[in-house]
Design a protein around this motif. Structure first.
Motif, PDB file in Angstrom:
ATOM      1  N   THR A 124      -1.736   0.590  -4.724  1.00 33.95           N
ATOM      2  CA  THR A 124      -0.776  -0.474  -4.476  1.00 33.95           C
ATOM      3  C   THR A 124       0.433  -0.354  -5.389  1.00 33.95           C
ATOM      4  O   THR A 124       0.347   0.147  -6.515  1.00 33.95           O
ATOM      5  CB  THR A 124      -1.414  -1.856  -4.659  1.00 33.95           C
ATOM      6  OG1 THR A 124      -1.906  -1.981  -6.001  1.00 33.95           O
ATOM      7  CG2 THR A 124      -2.567  -2.035  -3.679  1.00 33.95           C
TER       8      THR A 124
ATOM      9  N   PRO B  16       0.821  -1.220   0.000  1.00 36.14           N
ATOM     10  CA  PRO B  16       0.000   0.000   0.000  1.00 36.14           C
ATOM     11  C   PRO B  16       0.850   1.264   0.000  1.00 36.14           C
ATOM     12  O   PRO B  16       1.891   1.332   0.661  1.00 36.14           O
ATOM     13  CB  PRO B  16      -0.814  -0.123   1.290  1.00 36.14           C
ATOM     14  CG  PRO B  16       0.007  -1.012   2.177  1.00 36.14           C
ATOM     15  CD  PRO B  16       0.701  -1.973   1.267  1.00 36.14           C
TER      16      PRO B  16
ATOM     17  N   ILE C 238      -5.669   5.146  -1.211  1.00 39.66           N
ATOM     18  CA  ILE C 238      -4.619   4.142  -1.001  1.00 39.66           C
ATOM     19  C   ILE C 238      -4.507   3.300  -2.266  1.00 39.66           C
ATOM     20  O   ILE C 238      -5.483   2.695  -2.711  1.00 39.66           O
ATOM     21  CB  ILE C 238      -4.945   3.254   0.211  1.00 39.66           C
ATOM     22  CG1 ILE C 238      -5.036   4.103   1.483  1.00 39.66           C
ATOM     23  CG2 ILE C 238      -3.884   2.175   0.379  1.00 39.66           C
ATOM     24  CD1 ILE C 238      -5.468   3.320   2.700  1.00 39.66           C
TER      25      ILE C 238
END
Length: 603
Positions: free
Chosen positions: A598, A584, A596
């Motif tokens: 990745t 994250p 958020i």
């Protein structure tokens, strides 16, 4: 560094273009003031057969909910002067409720986006035996003369001749051209009593001192009274004082232009009223909203009164608009037959009629409703909680936000595009992309934190405002899925190539993060202008990044040169981050967190 910015900006700019989707006062009673020409076309069913009503005249709105109707009315052959009063209510979205007991008339509909016309009917009302169509056009300012009426118009006409036990029906569609000197030429396809003909003819007209137009046509013993909106974009009319008092008609004229848009010229939300008579199936009236997609696709959401039975009609269909503005369509829910007609100037209105089927007498009128922004979001994260901040890219959603789909083609960005402009707290916003349903813009750097009012102006007419809040910053990270979730857009700092599952980041490596909403910069950059390369424009707000829950070292946070509203953060992946395919990443600016996303990290 300069090479890094240029290469990355080119890549992200391409991705952004792929992701494109499909100080005013709120509208209210005070918005509707002054005189409007009107035409009422009404048919009532009774045990004695059909009762017809035509009325023309002026509706005077006082801006506080009272309206007065004056003119002439023909109630089933009895012609009288009309002088009646009533009430009206206009809501923030342009929805109109109108009640004039002395007509009698109770109708609902919508004003046009520019308040220069409105369209209403009694579909959905309690009297299912009555089928009313009310069209109105705002009275233009003087002076009035024949020279003020010139050019080509699409014309649609419905006429009922109430003689004998069975009324005679006529529909026509085509064009009329005014020469500015009192003469006109017509080219019409007409279905009269089941016999369809196409012919050219001529007529004359004169402009009366109240701005109305008296139109004399071959084959009609009495003139048609017309009224036109300011600029002449819409004309409406009827015959009331005919010699035999048996004519109940409706004329709609939409001004043609040479824009050559085709289907692209018809996009957005329109109020529509359609009246249908099928010799085999009976009669009906439909009213509601229609969404034109700008590519020939159409979605209908209508209420209907079919022979005294109330219902709804929802469905999708298609329309074909030629570059001349002439159009053809079918597939209106629960209405048989094809329509032909024309799209008015700048796509403000359209009119059509059924003339190809000898058993069908349909007409169709639509006006573009007011610009109505309903929501906005951060252009990268699609979050609405911190979408507005100085310099941020913002997506604005709603209806009738622009005349057509258009993409800005140069820098600095324009503040008008596709007939639309946007102001936030009275400051014009640079526009990247506009469509009837979405606008992508840059929030001006001049904005100060606090409450905000967003207004859209379409072809000079301002819609109702949308409230919001301006934050010092509102970070958002662009993602590969273009919806603010999943894998973010990162580049390797050493090779400028995309970070992905096949080329993951490594602990200790410098990567580049792309987003928007980091707020003001130094040196200051002009809203809508490309950010400079030397010196670089750095974010004023404190910017931090966490990767895998670890604080990352930020070496630069600011605008990417050569682009508008695009921010870049150079950051080192912490050496102690735990490798994983979906680590994250979150950015914090001025105390507000981004979405958020990745990041794939390999050992």
């Amino acid at each position: 560094m300069q090479r890094t910015f240029r290469r990355t900006a080119l890549f992200v700019g391409l991705l952004l273009s792929m992701s494109l989707p499909m100080e005013g006062a709120e509208l209210g009673n005070a918005s509707l003031q002054g005189n409007y020409f009107f035409t009422l076309h009404k048919m009532d069913a009774s045990v004695l057969g059909f009762l017809f009503t035509n009325a023309v005249g002026t509706l005077a709105f006082d801006g506080s909910g009272r309206v007065t109707a004056q003119g002439a009315i023909n109630r089933n052959g009895s012609v009288q002067l009309l002088n009646a009063s009533g009430t009206y209510s206009l809501d923030a979205a342009g929805g109109l409720q109108l009640s004039i007991p002395g007509v009698p008339l109770t109708a609902s509909g919508s004003v046009a986006f520019d308040l220069n016309s409105f369209l209403a009917s009694n579909v959905g009302g309690s009297n299912l035996q009555s089928h009313d169509v009310l069209v109105a056009a705002k009275q233009p300012p003087p002076p009035y003369s024949a020279a003020s009426l010139t050019g080509r118009y699409f014309l649609v006409e419905r006429t009922v001749t109430a003689t004998g036990a069975t009324p005679q029906l006529e529909n026509a569609a085509g064009a009329i051209t005014f020469d500015g000197a009192g003469n006109c030429a017509l080219d019409l396809t007409t279905n009269r009593g089941g016999s369809t003909t196409t012919a050219s003819s001529s007529g004359t007209y004169r402009v009366v001192n109240d701005g109305t137009v008296s139109l004399s046509l071959a084959g009609r013993s009495d003139p048609v009274t017309l009224g036109f909106s300011p600029g002449g974009s819409l004309g409406i009319g009827a015959t009331v004082r005919d010699t035999n008092r048996t004519i109940f008609d409706l004329f709609i004229l939409t001004k043609a232009d040479n824009a050559g848009w085709g289907n692209a010229g018809l996009g957005g939300s329109y109020q529509v009223v359609a009246g249908a008579v099928n010799i085999n199936l009976g009669f009906s009236t439909s009213a509601g909203r229609v969404l034109y997609r700008g590519d020939g696709r159409v979605s209908y959401d209508l209420r209907q009164n079919r022979m005294g039975i109330a219902g709804t009609a929802v469905g999708d269909s298609t329309i074909s608009v030629a570059t001349s503005g002439s159009l053809q369509f079918g597939g209106v829910p629960n209405l048989t037959g094809q329509f032909q007609g024309g799209l008015g100037s700048s796509g403000h209105n359209l009119a059509a009629a059924g003339v190809s089927d000898p058993s069908v007498y349909n007409f169709f009128i639509a006006i573009r409703t007011p610009a109505l922004p309903t929501a906005f979001s951060n252009g990268a994260s699609f979050s609405s909680t911190a979408a507005l901040s100085p310099g941020a890219l913002v997506s604005l959603f709603g209806a009738n936000l622009a005349r057509q789909t258009e993409l800005a083609s140069s820098l600095p960005l324009p503040t008008q595009l596709g007939g639309a402009s946007v102001r936030i707290n009275g400051i014009e916003s640079p526009l990247l992309f506009v469509s009837p349903f979405q606008i992508n813009l840059q929030a001006p750097f001049e904005l100060s934190p606090g409450t905000a009012q967003i207004t859209v102006t379409l072809d000079g007419a301002e819609g109702s405002p949308l409230a919001g809040t301006v934050n010092p910053a509102g970070p958002g990270i662009f993602t590969l899925s273009r919806d603010g979730s999943g894998a973010g857009i990162f580049l390797h700092g050493a090779t400028f190539s995309l970070v992905n599952e096949f080329s993951p980041a490594r602990p200790g490596e410098v990567i580049l993060i792309y987003g928007t909403g980091l707020g003001g910069v130094l040196p200051a950059v002009t809203s809508g202008a490309a950010s400079p390369a030397n010196p670089l424009a750095s974010a004023v707000s404190s910017v931090s990044v966490q990767i895998g829950g670890r604080e990352a070292e930020v070496s630069f946070a600011g605008l990417a040169p050569g682009f508008v509203g695009l921010y870049q953060i150079n950051v080192r992946v912490p050496s102690d981050v735990t490798p994983a395919p979906n680590v994250p990443v979150v950015v914090t600016a001025a105390g507000l967190q981004s979405n958020i996303v990745t990041l794939p990290v390999a050992p």
